[in-house]
Design a protein around this motif. Structure first.
Motif, PDB file in Angstrom:
ATOM      1  N   GLU A   1      47.854 -52.987 -33.143  1.00  0.00           N
ATOM      2  CA  GLU A   1      47.325 -53.972 -32.205  1.00  0.00           C
ATOM      3  C   GLU A   1      46.885 -53.277 -30.930  1.00  0.00           C
ATOM      4  O   GLU A   1      47.438 -52.253 -30.541  1.00  0.00           O
ATOM      5  CB  GLU A   1      48.403 -54.995 -31.857  1.00  0.00           C
ATOM      6  N   GLY A   2      45.916 -53.861 -30.294  1.00  0.00           N
ATOM      7  CA  GLY A   2      45.424 -53.334 -29.029  1.00  0.00           C
ATOM      8  C   GLY A   2      44.098 -53.978 -28.710  1.00  0.00           C
ATOM      9  O   GLY A   2      43.702 -54.963 -29.336  1.00  0.00           O
ATOM     10  N   GLU A   3      43.423 -53.391 -27.750  1.00  0.00           N
ATOM     11  CA  GLU A   3      42.151 -53.950 -27.305  1.00  0.00           C
ATOM     12  C   GLU A   3      41.176 -52.821 -26.997  1.00  0.00           C
ATOM     13  O   GLU A   3      41.552 -51.806 -26.415  1.00  0.00           O
ATOM     14  CB  GLU A   3      42.395 -54.795 -26.055  1.00  0.00           C
ATOM     15  N   ILE A   4      39.930 -53.039 -27.390  1.00  0.00           N
ATOM     16  CA  ILE A   4      38.849 -52.097 -27.107  1.00  0.00           C
ATOM     17  C   ILE A   4      37.691 -52.912 -26.550  1.00  0.00           C
ATOM     18  O   ILE A   4      37.229 -53.852 -27.205  1.00  0.00           O
ATOM     19  CB  ILE A   4      38.386 -51.358 -28.376  1.00  0.00           C
ATOM     20  N   ALA A   5      37.234 -52.589 -25.373  1.00  0.00           N
ATOM     21  CA  ALA A   5      36.083 -53.263 -24.752  1.00  0.00           C
ATOM     22  C   ALA A   5      36.249 -54.783 -24.760  1.00  0.00           C
ATOM     23  O   ALA A   5      35.295 -55.520 -24.986  1.00  0.00           O
ATOM     24  CB  ALA A   5      34.782 -52.847 -25.439  1.00  0.00           C
ATOM     25  N   GLY A   6      37.475 -55.247 -24.552  1.00  0.00           N
ATOM     26  CA  GLY A   6      37.739 -56.677 -24.525  1.00  0.00           C
ATOM     27  C   GLY A   6      37.898 -57.311 -25.898  1.00  0.00           C
ATOM     28  O   GLY A   6      38.097 -58.517 -26.014  1.00  0.00           O
ATOM     29  N   ILE A   7      37.823 -56.517 -26.956  1.00  0.00           N
ATOM     30  CA  ILE A   7      37.962 -57.009 -28.325  1.00  0.00           C
ATOM     31  C   ILE A   7      39.373 -56.702 -28.820  1.00  0.00           C
ATOM     32  O   ILE A   7      39.797 -55.542 -28.804  1.00  0.00           O
ATOM     33  CB  ILE A   7      36.929 -56.334 -29.267  1.00  0.00           C
ATOM     34  N   SER A   8      40.090 -57.722 -29.249  1.00  0.00           N
ATOM     35  CA  SER A   8      41.435 -57.524 -29.792  1.00  0.00           C
ATOM     36  C   SER A   8      41.344 -56.978 -31.212  1.00  0.00           C
ATOM     37  O   SER A   8      40.516 -57.439 -32.003  1.00  0.00           O
ATOM     38  CB  SER A   8      42.198 -58.848 -29.838  1.00  0.00           C
ATOM     39  N   ILE A   9      42.196 -56.025 -31.516  1.00  0.00           N
ATOM     40  CA  ILE A   9      42.274 -55.501 -32.871  1.00  0.00           C
ATOM     41  C   ILE A   9      43.285 -56.348 -33.640  1.00  0.00           C
ATOM     42  O   ILE A   9      44.450 -56.436 -33.248  1.00  0.00           O
ATOM     43  CB  ILE A   9      42.701 -54.021 -32.889  1.00  0.00           C
TER      44      ILE A   9
ATOM     45  N   VAL B   1      34.481 -54.630 -37.662  1.00  0.00           N
ATOM     46  CA  VAL B   1      34.746 -53.189 -37.738  1.00  0.00           C
ATOM     47  C   VAL B   1      36.072 -53.036 -38.480  1.00  0.00           C
ATOM     48  O   VAL B   1      37.123 -53.430 -37.972  1.00  0.00           O
ATOM     49  CB  VAL B   1      34.812 -52.553 -36.331  1.00  0.00           C
ATOM     50  N   LEU B   2      36.007 -52.492 -39.677  1.00  0.00           N
ATOM     51  CA  LEU B   2      37.200 -52.326 -40.509  1.00  0.00           C
ATOM     52  C   LEU B   2      37.663 -50.870 -40.409  1.00  0.00           C
ATOM     53  O   LEU B   2      36.930 -49.964 -40.793  1.00  0.00           O
ATOM     54  CB  LEU B   2      36.869 -52.689 -41.948  1.00  0.00           C
ATOM     55  N   GLY B   3      38.854 -50.698 -39.855  1.00  0.00           N
ATOM     56  CA  GLY B   3      39.373 -49.350 -39.614  1.00  0.00           C
ATOM     57  C   GLY B   3      39.321 -49.016 -38.134  1.00  0.00           C
ATOM     58  O   GLY B   3      39.183 -47.860 -37.745  1.00  0.00           O
ATOM     59  N   ALA B   4      39.448 -50.035 -37.293  1.00  0.00           N
ATOM     60  CA  ALA B   4      39.369 -49.849 -35.836  1.00  0.00           C
ATOM     61  C   ALA B   4      40.543 -49.000 -35.338  1.00  0.00           C
ATOM     62  O   ALA B   4      41.675 -49.176 -35.761  1.00  0.00           O
ATOM     63  CB  ALA B   4      39.376 -51.200 -35.139  1.00  0.00           C
ATOM     64  N   SER B   5      40.231 -48.088 -34.431  1.00  0.00           N
ATOM     65  CA  SER B   5      41.245 -47.203 -33.855  1.00  0.00           C
ATOM     66  C   SER B   5      41.248 -47.322 -32.339  1.00  0.00           C
ATOM     67  O   SER B   5      40.197 -47.414 -31.709  1.00  0.00           O
ATOM     68  CB  SER B   5      40.947 -45.752 -34.241  1.00  0.00           C
ATOM     69  N   LEU B   6      42.444 -47.287 -31.763  1.00  0.00           N
ATOM     70  CA  LEU B   6      42.582 -47.314 -30.300  1.00  0.00           C
ATOM     71  C   LEU B   6      42.229 -45.977 -29.662  1.00  0.00           C
ATOM     72  O   LEU B   6      42.037 -45.903 -28.452  1.00  0.00           O
ATOM     73  CB  LEU B   6      44.017 -47.692 -29.926  1.00  0.00           C
ATOM     74  N   LYS B   7      42.126 -44.924 -30.465  1.00  0.00           N
ATOM     75  CA  LYS B   7      41.819 -43.591 -29.925  1.00  0.00           C
ATOM     76  C   LYS B   7      40.349 -43.533 -29.523  1.00  0.00           C
ATOM     77  O   LYS B   7      39.463 -43.706 -30.364  1.00  0.00           O
ATOM     78  CB  LYS B   7      42.131 -42.513 -30.961  1.00  0.00           C
ATOM     79  N   PRO B   8      40.073 -43.280 -28.236  1.00  0.00           N
ATOM     80  CA  PRO B   8      38.684 -43.341 -27.753  1.00  0.00           C
ATOM     81  C   PRO B   8      37.740 -42.325 -28.392  1.00  0.00           C
ATOM     82  O   PRO B   8      36.533 -42.528 -28.386  1.00  0.00           O
ATOM     83  CB  PRO B   8      38.804 -43.098 -26.251  1.00  0.00           C
TER      84      PRO B   8
ATOM     85  N   ARG C   1      37.607 -41.670 -31.591  1.00  0.00           N
ATOM     86  CA  ARG C   1      37.289 -42.080 -32.963  1.00  0.00           C
ATOM     87  C   ARG C   1      35.984 -42.865 -32.987  1.00  0.00           C
ATOM     88  O   ARG C   1      35.691 -43.666 -32.112  1.00  0.00           O
ATOM     89  CB  ARG C   1      38.413 -42.949 -33.537  1.00  0.00           C
ATOM     90  N   TYR C   2      35.217 -42.650 -34.062  1.00  0.00           N
ATOM     91  CA  TYR C   2      33.916 -43.297 -34.162  1.00  0.00           C
ATOM     92  C   TYR C   2      34.027 -44.820 -34.231  1.00  0.00           C
ATOM     93  O   TYR C   2      33.158 -45.528 -33.736  1.00  0.00           O
ATOM     94  CB  TYR C   2      33.125 -42.759 -35.353  1.00  0.00           C
ATOM     95  N   SER C   3      35.089 -45.334 -34.827  1.00  0.00           N
ATOM     96  CA  SER C   3      35.243 -46.791 -34.867  1.00  0.00           C
ATOM     97  C   SER C   3      35.382 -47.364 -33.457  1.00  0.00           C
ATOM     98  O   SER C   3      34.841 -48.422 -33.147  1.00  0.00           O
ATOM     99  CB  SER C   3      36.452 -47.185 -35.711  1.00  0.00           C
ATOM    100  N   ASN C   4      36.080 -46.648 -32.605  1.00  0.00           N
ATOM    101  CA  ASN C   4      36.261 -47.064 -31.218  1.00  0.00           C
ATOM    102  C   ASN C   4      34.921 -47.023 -30.472  1.00  0.00           C
ATOM    103  O   ASN C   4      34.559 -47.975 -29.774  1.00  0.00           O
ATOM    104  CB  ASN C   4      37.289 -46.149 -30.550  1.00  0.00           C
ATOM    105  N   ILE C   5      34.196 -45.948 -30.667  1.00  0.00           N
ATOM    106  CA  ILE C   5      32.883 -45.804 -30.025  1.00  0.00           C
ATOM    107  C   ILE C   5      31.945 -46.910 -30.521  1.00  0.00           C
ATOM    108  O   ILE C   5      31.208 -47.517 -29.736  1.00  0.00           O
ATOM    109  CB  ILE C   5      32.295 -44.400 -30.299  1.00  0.00           C
ATOM    110  N   ALA C   6      32.013 -47.205 -31.823  1.00  0.00           N
ATOM    111  CA  ALA C   6      31.145 -48.243 -32.395  1.00  0.00           C
ATOM    112  C   ALA C   6      31.444 -49.608 -31.781  1.00  0.00           C
ATOM    113  O   ALA C   6      30.518 -50.361 -31.467  1.00  0.00           O
ATOM    114  CB  ALA C   6      31.308 -48.286 -33.910  1.00  0.00           C
ATOM    115  N   ILE C   7      32.724 -49.926 -31.609  1.00  0.00           N
ATOM    116  CA  ILE C   7      33.073 -51.216 -30.999  1.00  0.00           C
ATOM    117  C   ILE C   7      32.486 -51.301 -29.599  1.00  0.00           C
ATOM    118  O   ILE C   7      31.873 -52.313 -29.235  1.00  0.00           O
ATOM    119  CB  ILE C   7      34.601 -51.426 -30.990  1.00  0.00           C
TER     120      ILE C   7
END
Length: 120
Positions: free
Chosen positions: A39-47, A7-14, A16-22
């Motif tokens: 840097e951060g984490e979404i659903a256990g995935i490190s950005i 996912v290129l363009g990942a956002s920590l903001k819940p 955002r579509y990139s966040n939902i996609a992750i």
């Protein structure tokens, strides 16, 4: 079938579509890598905030507008993914041409819709 996805363009903001996609990709048991500006984490995935040479990427799904994509052309082509998904508002005919010249498929589609309709 598990499709290793970047996912290129990942956002920590819940919202955002990139966040939902992750989150959805993880729920659908796809292996996920994420690149973003923070840097951060979404659903256990490190950005990741550095461009890494990921092995075996099947799909790159873009959440960057066309003006921001150009700096990543060589990187994405170098990963040699099977396909690149251009989500809404990321459409980029210039990049389509480069991908085609490098025998990389592309789809103008929504990752969330593809997942929800079993077409991913």
């Amino acid at each position: 079938m598990n499709k290793k996805t970047l996912v290129l363009g990942a956002s920590l903001k819940p919202e955002r579509y990139s966040n939902i996609a992750i989150n959805r990709l993880v729920n659908y048991n796809h292996e996920v890598k994420a690149f973003g500006l923070r840097e951060g984490e979404i659903a256990g995935i490190s950005i990741d905030t550095e461009l890494l040479d990921y092995e075996g990427i099947d799909t790159v799904t873009l959440y960057l507008n066309p003006a921001r994509q150009a700096q990543y052309y060589d990187y994405i082509i170098g990963l040699n993914p099977k396909r690149v998904i251009f989500n809404p508002r990321t459409e980029n005919p210039e990049f389509y041409k480069l991908l085609s010249e490098n025998n990389i498929e592309y789809e103008v589609a929504c990752t969330l819709v593809l997942l929800g309709t079993n077409q991913y």
